[in-house]
Scaffold this active site. Structure first.
Site, PDB file in Angstrom:
ATOM      1  N   LYS A   1       0.825  -1.209   0.000  1.00 21.04           N
ATOM      2  CA  LYS A   1       0.000   0.000   0.000  1.00 21.04           C
ATOM      3  C   LYS A   1       0.859   1.259   0.000  1.00 21.04           C
ATOM      4  O   LYS A   1       0.483   2.297  -0.540  1.00 21.04           O
ATOM      5  CB  LYS A   1      -0.917   0.016   1.226  1.00 21.04           C
ATOM      6  CG  LYS A   1      -1.805  -1.207   1.369  1.00 21.04           C
ATOM      7  CD  LYS A   1      -3.074  -1.088   0.574  1.00 21.04           C
ATOM      8  CE  LYS A   1      -3.609  -2.442   0.168  1.00 21.04           C
ATOM      9  NZ  LYS A   1      -4.384  -3.124   1.160  1.00 21.04           N
TER      10      LYS A   1
ATOM     11  N   GLU B   1      -3.882   6.894   7.342  1.00 17.08           N
ATOM     12  CA  GLU B   1      -4.570   7.561   6.251  1.00 17.08           C
ATOM     13  C   GLU B   1      -5.714   8.379   6.824  1.00 17.08           C
ATOM     14  O   GLU B   1      -6.366   7.939   7.766  1.00 17.08           O
ATOM     15  CB  GLU B   1      -5.124   6.492   5.307  1.00 17.08           C
ATOM     16  CG  GLU B   1      -5.309   6.950   3.901  1.00 17.08           C
ATOM     17  CD  GLU B   1      -5.641   5.752   2.990  1.00 17.08           C
ATOM     18  OE1 GLU B   1      -4.785   5.370   2.191  1.00 17.08           O
ATOM     19  OE2 GLU B   1      -6.747   5.220   3.121  1.00 17.08           O
TER      20      GLU B   1
ATOM     21  N   HIS C   1     -15.383  -3.740   7.732  1.00 15.29           N
ATOM     22  CA  HIS C   1     -14.661  -3.267   6.550  1.00 15.29           C
ATOM     23  C   HIS C   1     -14.629  -4.306   5.438  1.00 15.29           C
ATOM     24  O   HIS C   1     -13.783  -4.265   4.566  1.00 15.29           O
ATOM     25  CB  HIS C   1     -13.221  -2.845   6.893  1.00 15.29           C
ATOM     26  CG  HIS C   1     -13.155  -1.862   8.016  1.00 15.29           C
ATOM     27  ND1 HIS C   1     -13.622  -0.575   7.901  1.00 15.29           N
ATOM     28  CD2 HIS C   1     -12.687  -1.986   9.277  1.00 15.29           C
ATOM     29  CE1 HIS C   1     -13.446   0.048   9.048  1.00 15.29           C
ATOM     30  NE2 HIS C   1     -12.881  -0.781   9.908  1.00 15.29           N
TER      31      HIS C   1
ATOM     32  N   ARG D   1      -6.487  -9.452  -8.631  1.00 18.07           N
ATOM     33  CA  ARG D   1      -7.109 -10.772  -8.752  1.00 18.07           C
ATOM     34  C   ARG D   1      -8.560 -10.586  -9.196  1.00 18.07           C
ATOM     35  O   ARG D   1      -9.031  -9.459  -9.279  1.00 18.07           O
ATOM     36  CB  ARG D   1      -7.119 -11.454  -7.399  1.00 18.07           C
ATOM     37  CG  ARG D   1      -7.721 -10.539  -6.339  1.00 18.07           C
ATOM     38  CD  ARG D   1      -8.004 -11.217  -5.043  1.00 18.07           C
ATOM     39  NE  ARG D   1      -8.136 -10.271  -3.951  1.00 18.07           N
ATOM     40  CZ  ARG D   1      -9.217  -9.598  -3.623  1.00 18.07           C
ATOM     41  NH1 ARG D   1     -10.322  -9.727  -4.339  1.00 18.07           N
ATOM     42  NH2 ARG D   1      -9.232  -8.757  -2.605  1.00 18.07           N
TER      43      ARG D   1
END
Lengths: 164, 501
Positions: free
Chosen positions: B116, B200, B235, B292
């Protein structure tokens, strides 16, 4: 009529039933209902009461009855085997492991005062951490696990003493 | 095209890949762990190889065993599905080094996008908007706390190697940072073997909008429009749809261009998904790329009229993309509801148990991608997804109405599922109004307790009558067993049609 007992949240419910041809009569906790009954075998049936239709399916597994009414699931306990059922099982004043997993962190110690829904233990299962919370306001009566321990479902991890 | 491929997965996605194989004339080879000997994907394959004990590390995550299985059965390619090793570059490398074809993006691309921290930097360079945040290779608590104050609260702690909400924490104030970072690092270490985390800014009331991308080895890249996946618990998505009610044609063009730019900047090949957060003002931020096939790919298939898994095989075989951007369009509306073995009234804790009774819905516009059949155990060892119900219709209202009926006809007994919870979600006013932000469940369904009392009487009557009529079913086979005699298909170990010829 055949009489059976079920348990729901510790309340015993008496149910008497009779199926004859394509109709049924029943008494649930003293209240009478009846209607038409179409049995398909394999645990499924359709009942009609007045003009309302119920698609039903039911199975029994390990003293639990699983029932679907139009896709809604109801779970009842068998009222038999009470003693066996309650032994070693979770009392309302304890936190139990919901599934096989690992204790990541016990957040409280014995004798500590806790508030209802305060986080008390972090358990890992399916690679996700789940925080379990105190069921009551009171004190920690006893701890039955430690950090890093593998635990099985249904085992009491922490017991609490509810405040008066 | 390949003659024979190994499917390095289980459950509904293995079944889905097998179906694509059948349509392309490819012979599918399944793998399974000891608890999956009776699983649907094993029954549907041409061959099945036993990997080992139930623990994922000794079965579906064992790279060496998987490569051996592929070679031993004469496979030419490996499809990883989603989850397990799908986004593990080391697995892609091992497949390629074994002389097999990897059905997915090149390992370097998985490495870049799976990190990330690195991918954020790459996307910023490519002009793709990213959320304000902070990352460091050498995290120390003081720096995290200082940067957290700069970014402002609430904020998110996320795992650099993360995905699917694992290793992710929301922090509302400074004093929560330390505990959240520690927890996220532990979870990330356990799930990914990499404890790095980053911070973030938390975009308030966002929608989760992602774009399906596809690229071939000839330099062609397309996007196949958006999927909105805002309805999540832990999430993780539970309801997805396309088109998104929040995406206008102009915004679709902008986000689609950004998704294609993301693919181009990373050297992408095969199927991928570029995830964005979309705020209430129509501003979007790059979140991550999933390298994917996604769980929710069927909604795109229904609305765009494509077979994404078949296309994955074509691209892996070196063919050009089947479509240009201009040839692709959206028609109608599709919604997916994920049926998990979990207790929605009990914090969505994963569940396991014998599937004693199963009825799956059918009908116009209804597709069920299922990995289970009646009589099998849903094991505790893996992701608890059982099936996906996909409803299609000419418009959102029709698709929603079809989905509600379909979920009422999804009946599973023996294991709690999300089916009736999701029925209530779909029937709710905020869903019908399109008020779908990522806090949807927290906001509208936090106190959901499941069954109302209204039908309890008839439920008790059913409990009293029905199981007795089928006494032999539950009792003959013992506790965890299904009631019927196992067929040779279930009792055999590794097997193949045609013996060793």
């Amino acid at each position: 009529m055949k009489r059976q007992e079920f348990k729901l949240n510790n309340d015993k419910i008496s149910v008497s039933t009779e199926v004859k041809d394509s109709s049924f009569k029943a008494e649930v906790d003293g209240e009478k209902i009846s209607g038409s009954w179409l049995n398909f075998g394999e645990g499924s049936a359709i009942a009609k009461i007045d003009d309302k239709t119920f698609r039903l399916a039911a199975v029994k597994h390990k003293d639990k009855f699983w029932v679907s009414v139009n896709g809604r699931i109801y779970i009842f306990d068998s009222a038999h085997d009470d003693d066996e059922y309650n032994q070693g099982a979770a009392s309302e004043n304890s936190v139990t492991a919901p599934m096989p997993g690992k204790v990541i962190k016990v957040l409280v110690s014995e004798g500590e005062a806790v508030e209802e829904s305060q986080p008390v233990i972090v358990v890992e299962a399916m690679k996700m951490e789940h925080t379990l919370r105190a069921p009551v306001t009171g004190t920690v009566k006893s701890l039955h696990c430690e950090d890093g321990e593998q635990v099985e479902p249904g085992v009491a991890l922490i017991e609490f003493e509810a405040a008066e | 095209m390949f003659k024979r491929v190994l499917i390095a997965n289980r459950g509904e996605i293995a079944v889905r890949i097998i179906r694509a194989c059948r349509n392309l004339g490819i012979s599918p080879v399944a793998v399974y762990s000891e608890v999956d000997a009776k699983a649907l994907h094993v029954r549907l394959a041409d061959e099945a190889v036993l990997l080992g004990p139930p623990a994922p590390g000794e079965s579906y995550l064992d790279i060496e065993r998987l490569i051996d299985a592929a070679k031993q059965t004469g496979c030419e390619a490996v499809h990883p599905g989603y989850g397990f090793l799908a986004e593990r570059a080391a697995f892609a490398r091992a497949v390629i080094e074994a002389g097999l074809t990897w059905v997915g993006p090149p390992p370097e691309v998985i490495d870049l996008l799976g990190d990330k921290v690195r991918s954020r930097i790459a996307m910023e360079k490519a002009g793709v908007p990213v959320t304000p945040g902070f990352s460091t290779e050498e995290p120390d608590m003081e720096t995290f706390e200082r940067e957290a104050v700069k970014i402002g609260f609430p904020l998110l702690i996320k795992a650099a190697a993360g995905g699917g909400g694992k290793g992710m924490r929301v922090v509302n104030e400074l004093k929560g940072v330390r505990e959240a970072v520690e927890g996220a690092m532990r979870e990330a270490q356990g799930a990914f073997g990499d404890s790095r985390v980053f911070i973030e800014k938390w975009v308030q009331k966002p929608r989760h909008v992602e774009f399906q991308i596809f690229a071939d080895t000839h330099g062609n890249i397309v996007h196949l429009f958006e999927r909105e996946c805002s309805i999540q618990r832990r999430h993780q998505k539970v309801v997805e749809e396309t088109p998104s009610v929040a995406v206008t044609p102009e915004l679709r063009k902008q986000m689609g261009d950004a998704a294609v730019a993301t693919a181009r900047a990373s050297g992408y090949v095969n199927a991928g998904t570029v995830e964005f957060l979309l705020d209430k003002d129509g501003q979007f931020y790059f979140l991550e790329v999933n390298t994917r096939i996604q769980v929710e790919h069927p909604v795109t298939e229904e609305v765009v009229g494509v077979d994404l898994v078949a296309e994955q095989f074509r691209i892996a075989a070196g063919e050009k993309l089947s479509w240009t951007q201009e040839e692709l369009s959206q028609r109608g509306h599709a919604i997916e509801a994920r049926i998990y073995a979990e207790d929605p009234a009990g914090g969505f804790l994963p569940a396991a148990g014998p599937l004693l009774y199963l009825e799956e819905p059918r009908g116009p516009g209804i597709r069920v991608d299922s990995g289970v059949v009646q009589g099998v155990d849903v094991p505790i060892h893996y992701d608890p997804i059982m099936a996906k119900v996909i409803a299609y219709g000419p418009d959102r209202e029709t698709a929603t109405a079809r989905m509600i009926k379909a979920l009422e006809h999804y009946v599973a007994l023996g294991v709690p599922t999300t089916a009736s919870f999701l029925r209530d979600v779909l029937a709710s006013k905020p869903f019908r109004d399109g008020e779908t932000q990522t806090d949807f469940i927290e906001l509208h369904f936090k106190e959901w307790k499941g069954e109302t009392d209204q039908d309890r009487q008839i439920a008790l009557v059913a409990a009293a009558i029905l199981p007795n009529g089928v006494k032999t079913l539950a009792q003959n086979g013992g506790e965890q067993q299904s009631w019927r005699q196992p067929t040779p298909w279930e009792t055999l170990g590794s097997w193949r049609i045609g013996g060793n010829s």
